[in-house]
Design an enzyme around this catalytic site. Structure first.
Site, mmCIF file in Angstrom:
data_model
loop_
_atom_site.group_PDB
_atom_site.id
_atom_site.type_symbol
_atom_site.label_atom_id
_atom_site.label_comp_id
_atom_site.label_asym_id
_atom_site.label_seq_id
_atom_site.Cartn_x
_atom_site.Cartn_y
_atom_site.Cartn_z
ATOM 1 N N TRP A 14 0.847 -1.193 0.000
ATOM 2 C CA TRP A 14 0.000 0.000 0.000
ATOM 3 C C TRP A 14 0.891 1.255 0.000
ATOM 4 C CZ3 TRP A 14 -5.020 0.292 -0.927
ATOM 5 C CH2 TRP A 14 -5.689 1.490 -0.649
ATOM 6 N N ASP A 24 -7.663 -7.781 8.698
ATOM 7 C CA ASP A 24 -7.920 -6.515 9.384
ATOM 8 C C ASP A 24 -8.765 -6.802 10.615
ATOM 9 O OD1 ASP A 24 -6.642 -5.120 7.399
ATOM 10 O OD2 ASP A 24 -8.423 -4.042 6.697
ATOM 11 N N HIS A 76 -8.389 -1.799 13.619
ATOM 12 C CA HIS A 76 -7.844 -1.040 12.493
ATOM 13 C C HIS A 76 -8.580 0.303 12.319
ATOM 14 C CE1 HIS A 76 -5.562 -0.449 8.908
ATOM 15 N NE2 HIS A 76 -6.397 -0.952 8.038
ATOM 16 N N GLU A 86 -7.876 -9.372 3.522
ATOM 17 C CA GLU A 86 -7.504 -8.627 2.320
ATOM 18 C C GLU A 86 -6.289 -9.286 1.672
ATOM 19 O OE1 GLU A 86 -8.967 -4.154 3.562
ATOM 20 O OE2 GLU A 86 -6.992 -4.808 4.230
HETATM 21 ZN ZN LIG Z 1 -5.662 -4.156 5.943
#
Ligand SMILES: [Zn+2]
Length: 216
Positions: A19, A55, A59, A175
């Site tokens: 990311w 997650d 988060h 994810e």
């Molecule tokens: Zn994540």
């Protein structure tokens, strides 16, 4: 049959896609047998949300559960893989025909699984869930949602709402899956994140095994 499991996690590797803004992924051998060391030894340095990962509510939810508190059955048990093609983003109307059930573990396969992981650099145009789709799944009371790129929400124009809606509703999110080798249908899922104390997420290994097929 021991070999009917399909690995749906992505391989972690040095310098892999991550990311934007997260630290680079470092996987480095710091001791090497070839160099006369008594053992091979690898050092890893990366964000907890690298590659295939879970997650936790924490988060996006203040005081929420950490990944170490994830009930094991959020990641282990029956699951369903549904496929949504030809979309820039997934809407509630795309999911409604599949009639998601309370308590269900749902993995959403998109063209991300076909295309996005082949790229070495981050792809901001990945298929993501719209906020209203997250609201729909939260209302349906699903237990676990899996998606096939690095975030359930979009890169641009999403300030975390998609995550928040799901995590506040108690939906566990996986994810970074690669569902390229998985046809839509009914499966058993095993997805276990590392037991990182008080962490908002953790890398996970994930696999599915078929239980038969169904269509929406
Ligand atoms: Zn994540």
């Amino acid at each position: 049959m021991a070999n009917d499991w399909i690995d749906i996690s992505v391989t972690l590797s040095d310098g892999m896609v991550h990311w934007p803004g997260d630290p680079p992924v470092v996987v480095r051998r710091i001791q090497d047998l070839e160099a006369g060391a008594p053992a091979n030894l690898t050092h890893i340095d990366m964000c907890a949300h690298t590659g295939t990962h879970v997650d936790a509510p924490l988060h996006f939810v203040k005081g929420g559960q950490g990944v170490d508190e994830m009930p094991l059955d959020a990641g282990i048990g029956p699951c369903r893989v549904v496929e949504i093609l030809d979309r820039e983003s997934v809407a509630a109307d795309d999911l409604r025909p599949f009639a998601p059930c309370p308590g269900e573990r749902l993995l959403v396969k998109t063209r991300n699984s076909r295309r996005r992981w082949e790229r070495e650099t981050f792809d901001p145009g990945f298929v993501h869930l719209r906020v209203e789709a997250a609201e729909f799944l939260a209302e349906r009371g699903i237990r676990t949602l899996g998606v096939d790129y690095l975030s359930v929400g979009g890169y641009e124009g999403d300030r975390g709402e998609t995550h928040s809606v799901l995590l506040q509703a108690g939906v566990w999110i996986i994810e970074g899956l690669n569902l390229g080798a998985v046809m839509p249908g009914e499966y058993e899922l095993v997805c276990l994140p590392l037991r990182l104390l008080g962490a908002d997420g953790a890398p996970a290994r994930a696999a599915v095994r078929t239980r038969g097929r169904s269509s929406p």
